[in-house]
Design an enzyme around this catalytic site. Structure first.
Site, PDB file in Angstrom:
ATOM      1  N   LYS A  45       0.908  -1.015   0.238  1.00  9.64           N
ATOM      2  CA  LYS A  45      -0.128   0.026  -0.124  1.00  9.64           C
ATOM      3  C   LYS A  45       1.383   1.070   0.171  1.00  9.64           C
ATOM      4  O   LYS A  45       0.584   1.864  -0.870  1.00  9.64           O
ATOM      5  CB  LYS A  45      -1.019   0.137   1.479  1.00  9.64           C
ATOM      6  N   ASP A  75      -5.224   4.760 -16.203  1.00  4.48           N
ATOM      7  CA  ASP A  75      -5.829   4.028 -15.207  1.00  4.48           C
ATOM      8  C   ASP A  75      -6.033   3.388 -13.754  1.00  4.48           C
ATOM      9  O   ASP A  75      -4.763   2.144 -14.197  1.00  4.48           O
ATOM     10  CB  ASP A  75      -6.580   2.993 -16.092  1.00  4.48           C
ATOM     11  N   HIS A 124       3.665  11.501   9.897  1.00  6.94           N
ATOM     12  CA  HIS A 124       1.701  11.652   9.195  1.00  6.94           C
ATOM     13  C   HIS A 124       1.383  12.422  10.301  1.00  6.94           C
ATOM     14  O   HIS A 124       0.607  13.533   9.057  1.00  6.94           O
ATOM     15  CB  HIS A 124       2.079   9.929  10.170  1.00  6.94           C
TER      16      HIS A 124
HETATM   17  C1  MEV Z   1       0.927   4.661   4.668  1.00  6.41           C
HETATM   18  O1  MEV Z   1      -0.271   5.460   4.200  1.00  6.41           O
HETATM   19  C2  MEV Z   1       1.310   3.406   4.147  1.00  6.41           C
HETATM   20  C3  MEV Z   1       2.193   2.979   4.979  1.00  6.41           C
HETATM   21  O2  MEV Z   1       0.784   2.151   6.208  1.00  6.41           O
HETATM   22  C4  MEV Z   1       2.758   1.495   4.319  1.00  6.41           C
HETATM   23  C5  MEV Z   1       3.707   1.395   5.279  1.00  6.41           C
HETATM   24  O3  MEV Z   1       3.385   0.745   6.519  1.00  6.41           O
HETATM   25  O4  MEV Z   1       5.083   0.943   4.675  1.00  6.41           O
HETATM   26  C6  MEV Z   1       3.074   3.889   6.038  1.00  6.41           C
END
Ligand code: MEV
Length: 439
Positions: free
Chosen positions: A279, A295, A392
């Site tokens: 992700k 896309d 974050h």
């Molecule tokens: C958050 O958008 C993405 C993370 O969770 C990816 C990861 O854990 O490697 C920080």
């Protein structure tokens, strides 16, 4: 109970909004005002957006950010990124700067093969079908001459058609498995047009084929569609440096390198971790895909299938320390286009591509893979050092302050205030109301 709406598609845009507002919103006037606030004053531009899809009522904005300093194959790029997640662009920029001082990213396209399939049912002798396929193959190719003339002029076109017997998995099920080179186009329309013509030729040819019995002539075409699983439209990107050069994290470089490799190994063996790890990769890939008008659903589906190609979902990246060298790499399938579709329509997409030097599709594949690798590097780097929340929440701080309807002055104050503190939803809210009480 609400009743189904009749003749909806014939209503004007304003009538559709009125119906929607009256049917679903406690305060219809307020809803209408908000929908209209996002319309563009430039009516021509708004019409362009209206016509991308059916039943457009408004525009849904995503921020378009940029991440400079991406050194890829010795060329500097500024990456356009369309994404809503607070920390992604900042993380990309940080990773780009880090690697630009260590030789940059290297990327290469491994192959550019696209795939499409005609799925059909045949209830007869498989040997006769194979003979028929050999007989009809030249006609399959000649019947798409008009569709493929332009693509062929540019050096692309159909590169192969195979008959695949899938009756082991599904009774009477066969495919024409077709491969294509679509150059700088993503190629969906070209591929689907070729496939639908293959299907017509194949069916008609079967009805006229003297080698089939009357029953065998009844080939049933189930569907003709490109595949978004393109393991041979693949790109590789990597970074490497001396372990000693991993020296920016208040942690001994070797400890950092080994912890980093360990984190990637965990994502290689544990699907729960692999999904989150990937992700993070997709944070970078999707943002570039969206900004360049590609896309993202196709790319997402194809990449995750690739991550599970051995029957178990695993990490898209690999990391290693060999001797005194740290290496980090990614390999992903990416079917992208830099011509056609949104790329020639959406004004911001056109600017995004121009910002990248109007790349060919293979060059965009390299840039996009690098965005994924950089994002993954930034995430793991944070995870194995400070933890993810510090960076974050720093970025999320403004979102929280906006929710609290902070003034510009208050925002500036809290950005300073939380510089050396951990911002959480609770700590920001508490500090915010404390300040307001004092005022
Ligand atoms: C958050 O958008 C993405 C993370 O969770 C990816 C990861 O854990 O490697 C920080």
């Amino acid at each position: 109970m609400k009743q189904p709406v009749e003749g909806f598609s014939k209503l004007s845009k304003s009538q559709k909004i009125d119906w929607l507002a009256k049917t679903y919103f406690a305060d219809p006037e307020k809803a209408i005002t908000i929908f209209k606030k996002y319309w563009n004053d430039d009516t021509k531009l708004q019409k362009l957006h209206d016509e991308f899809i059916e039943n457009t009522i408004s525009n849904y904005y995503l921020p378009l950010g940029i991440a400079p300093n991406f050194l890829i194959n010795n060329k500097l790029y500024t990456l356009p990124m369309a994404i809503e997640e607070s920390s992604v662009v900042a993380a990309a920029g940080k990773a780009a700067k880090f690697w630009s001082r260590r030789g940059g990213f290297r990327a290469e396209v491994i192959a550019t093969e696209k795939i499409g399939q005609v799925h059909f049912t045949y209830k007869g002798d498989p040997e006769k079908l194979r003979t028929y396929f050999k007989h009809i193959k030249p006609t399959l190719l000649s019947d798409i001459a008009a569709i493929s003339a332009n693509m062929e002029k540019r050096g692309g076109g159909v590169t192969g058609i195979e008959l695949r017997d899938r009756t082991d998995a599904l009774k009477d099920y066969y495919q024409l498995h077709c491969t294509f080179e679509t150059l700088d186009a993503m190629g969906a329309n070209f591929i689907n047009s070729c496939l639908e013509q293959f299907a017509r030729t194949f069916k008609k040819g079967a009805q006229e084929y003297s080698g089939f019995s009357e029953d065998e002539k009844q080939v049933q075409i189930v569907m003709s569609i490109l595949s978004n699983y393109v393991p041979d439209c693949r790109v590789r990107a990597e970074v490497s440096c001396k372990v000693d050069e991993l020296n920016e994290d208040h942690m001994p470089p070797r400890e950092f390198a080994e912890k980093f490799v360990r984190a990637v190994e965990i994502a290689r063996i544990d699907p729960h971790r692999a999904v989150t790890h990937n992700k993070g990769v997709m944070n970078g890939i999707d943002a570039v895909i969206l900004a360049t008008g590609n896309d993202f659903r196709a790319v997402e589906a194809g990449i995750h299938a690739y991550a599970a190609r051995d029957g178990k979902y695993t990490s898209l990246t690999r990391a290693s320390v060999e001797g005194d060298t740290f290496r980090f790499e990614i390999e992903v399938p990416l079917a992208l286009g830099t011509v056609g579709g949104l790329t020639s329509l959406h004004p911001l997409v056109k600017l995004s591509l121009e910002m990248l030097g109007n790349p060919s599709a293979p060059e965009l594949m390299q840039i996009t893979a690098v965005a994924g690798l950089a994002q993954n590097f930034a995430a793991i780097r944070s995870l194995v050092t400070t933890g993810i929340q510090k960076g974050h929440m720093k970025m999320h701080l403004l979102n929280i302050l906006n929710q609290l309807q902070a003034t510009e002055e208050e925002k500036e104050y809290f950005v300073r205030y939380f510089k050396d503190k951990t911002a959480t939803h609770q700590s920001v809210t508490e500090a915010f109301y404390k300040l307001r009480e004092k005022a």
